[in-house]
Design an enzyme around this catalytic site. Structure first.
Site, PDB file in Angstrom:
ATOM      1  N   GLN A 207      -3.231   3.015   9.651  1.00 55.64           N
ATOM      2  CA  GLN A 207      -1.888   3.062   9.066  1.00 55.64           C
ATOM      3  C   GLN A 207      -0.906   3.811   9.968  1.00 55.64           C
ATOM      4  OE1 GLN A 207      -4.695   3.523   7.316  1.00 55.64           O
ATOM      5  NE2 GLN A 207      -4.472   2.920   5.192  1.00 55.64           N
TER       6      GLN A 207
ATOM      7  N   ARG B 156       0.852  -1.179   0.000  1.00 55.75           N
ATOM      8  CA  ARG B 156       0.000   0.000   0.000  1.00 55.75           C
ATOM      9  C   ARG B 156       0.892   1.235   0.000  1.00 55.75           C
ATOM     10  NH1 ARG B 156       1.472   1.742   4.205  1.00 55.75           N
ATOM     11  NH2 ARG B 156       0.408   3.657   3.709  1.00 55.75           N
TER      12      ARG B 156
ATOM     13  N   ASN C  67      -5.363  12.485  -0.493  1.00 54.49           N
ATOM     14  CA  ASN C  67      -4.561  11.669   0.428  1.00 54.49           C
ATOM     15  C   ASN C  67      -5.537  10.984   1.382  1.00 54.49           C
ATOM     16  OD1 ASN C  67      -1.930  10.771   1.333  1.00 54.49           O
ATOM     17  ND2 ASN C  67      -2.276  11.971   3.182  1.00 54.49           N
TER      18      ASN C  67
ATOM     19  N   ARG D  86      -6.886  -0.627  -7.415  1.00 58.07           N
ATOM     20  CA  ARG D  86      -7.216   0.491  -6.510  1.00 58.07           C
ATOM     21  C   ARG D  86      -7.316   1.758  -7.360  1.00 58.07           C
ATOM     22  NH1 ARG D  86      -4.352   0.998  -0.904  1.00 58.07           N
ATOM     23  NH2 ARG D  86      -6.304   2.094  -0.511  1.00 58.07           N
TER      24      ARG D  86
ATOM     25  N   ASP E 185      -1.760  10.629  -2.728  1.00 58.17           N
ATOM     26  CA  ASP E 185      -2.104   9.533  -3.636  1.00 58.17           C
ATOM     27  C   ASP E 185      -2.308  10.034  -5.059  1.00 58.17           C
ATOM     28  OD1 ASP E 185      -2.978   8.585  -0.804  1.00 58.17           O
ATOM     29  OD2 ASP E 185      -2.660   6.822  -2.051  1.00 58.17           O
TER      30      ASP E 185
HETATM   31  O1  MRU Z   1      -4.841   3.283   1.532  1.00 57.12           O
HETATM   32  P1  MRU Z   1      -3.352   3.446   1.612  1.00 57.12           P
HETATM   33  O2  MRU Z   1      -2.773   2.959   2.906  1.00 57.12           O
HETATM   34  O3  MRU Z   1      -2.657   2.882   0.387  1.00 57.12           O
HETATM   35  O4  MRU Z   1      -3.165   5.016   1.572  1.00 57.12           O
HETATM   36  C1  MRU Z   1      -1.867   5.548   1.638  1.00 57.12           C
HETATM   37  C2  MRU Z   1      -1.844   7.004   1.765  1.00 57.12           C
HETATM   38  O5  MRU Z   1      -2.846   7.678   1.743  1.00 57.12           O
HETATM   39  C3  MRU Z   1      -0.498   7.625   1.821  1.00 57.12           C
HETATM   40  O6  MRU Z   1      -0.508   8.766   2.634  1.00 57.12           O
HETATM   41  C4  MRU Z   1      -0.127   8.034   0.398  1.00 57.12           C
HETATM   42  O7  MRU Z   1      -0.219   6.939  -0.470  1.00 57.12           O
HETATM   43  C5  MRU Z   1       1.226   8.573   0.324  1.00 57.12           C
HETATM   44  S1  MRU Z   1       2.362   7.274   0.441  1.00 57.12           S
HETATM   45  C6  MRU Z   1       3.922   7.765   0.224  1.00 57.12           C
END
Ligand code: MRU
Length: 331
Positions: A194, A45, A244, A82, A234
């Protein structure tokens, strides 16, 4: 530094992030289906890591069948895993541009080499983000207030979310290595938590940190206990609006209310120049069961939000720090 994705002969090894921090388990991905599952199930992720994993997933697929139809099908399968992190589409588009003109016999090998290049470039980009972002922390330290610099982050945008170094946490690691005192406020990041991944990796690196409930962020800012907010991304639209992890927008609003600088740290691969503004960014809706409510409770579970460019002080990239309105110059 943690190794999130490594080559292992004809396969790739990933760290299963659904089990961290309770268990450290590596998984071996040797097929397209395994790579797609790893992304969909969030075993890997974080936008940059998703991009690199998708690139390897395509290379694995082409080992089985490298014909035109198989290429299209593998790209469609990976693209559907995703929706929000644009690094996924960016990596697949880069591979398609390279592979489509090649004879099918040459595709699998070329795809593997390109996946490796994407992974190596991500590590290098993040190291550069660390160097640029560290200047922001050094400026705060030099402004005369007592150490440490108190940085707040959200979700996990550290080593675990990238091939190496992280994005939002890269400046923290660079500062820590340079002997600059930094303390990180880590928000829990409901519903997938996370923040616990961030805590785990900061602990490994020996960086002082404190876990907070997401809703504690505003109070800490109001009390003057936060010097800077740095988050990952993201997808960044051409106008600087930034998607994000859900909850980022509320932090940006609180930061603005209290005059705290709010930075986004991301490689150029996260900027979607084809997306004019944040309203065009697809927002992933995840299974309502992630919220832990009884099955008959109506639930909405958007996984990302969009922070308008106007709330963002600057975007830290491998090419330097830019105000959101200057991103178009990087196209
Ligand atoms: O759903 P996730 O855990 O993949 O989301 C990750 C995030 O939102 C991070 O902050 C983003 O990808 C930046 S990662 C360097």
């Amino acid at each position: 530094m943690l190794t999130t994705l490594t080559e292992d002969g004809d396969a790739v090894l990933i760290l299963d992030q659904t089990l961290l921090p309770r268990e450290i388990v590596q998984r071996r991905l040797s097929t397209l289906a395994e790579a797609a599952h790893a992304i969909r199930a969030m075993q890997v992720r974080g936008a940059p890591l998703i991009g690199a994993c998708a690139a390897y997933g395509l290379a694995l697929a082409l080992r089985q069948d490298a014909g035109d139809a198989a290429l299209d099908e593998a790209i469609a399968t990976l693209a559907a895993t995703r929706p929000t992190a644009v690094n996924l589409n960016w990596a697949l588009a880069r591979l398609r541009r390279l592979l489509a003109p090649l004879a099918s016999a040459a595709r699998a090998e070329a795809a593997w080499r390109e996946a490796r290049a994407i992974a190596e470039e991500d590590a290098a980009a993040n190291a550069a983000i660390g160097r640029h972002g560290m200047d922001l922390l050094a400026e705060i330290a030099a402004s005369g207030r007592k150490a440490p610099v108190r940085l707040m982050t959200h979700c996990n945008a550290g080593c675990l979310a990238t091939v190496r170094h992280g994005t939002a946490l890269a400046p923290v690691y660079a500062a820590h290595d340079a002997g600059l005192a930094v303390h990180v406020w880590v928000s829990e990041t409901r519903p997938r938590n996370q923040g616990l991944l961030t805590v785990w990796e900061l602990a490994q690196a020996g960086v002082p940190h404190t876990l907070i409930a997401d809703n504690a962020a505003g109070l800490l800012m109001m009390r003057g206990e936060v010097d800077i907010v740095v988050v990952g991304a993201d997808r960044i639209a051409a106008n600087g609006d930034t998607a994000n992890k859900i909850g980022t927008y509320l932090k940006a609003l609180a930061a603005r209310a209290h005059g705290i600088p709010f930075y986004v740290a991301a490689p150029l691969s996260t900027i979607d120049h084809a997306c004019p503004h944040g309203g065009d960014i697809p927002i992933e809706e995840r299974d309502g069961r992630e919220l832990g409510a009884a099955p008959d409770v109506p639930v909405a579970n958007p996984a990302f939000d969009v922070t308008p460019a106007g709330l963002i002080t600057g975007i830290v990239t491998e090419r330097g720090i830019f105000p959101p309105e200057a991103l178009r110059e990087l196209a």
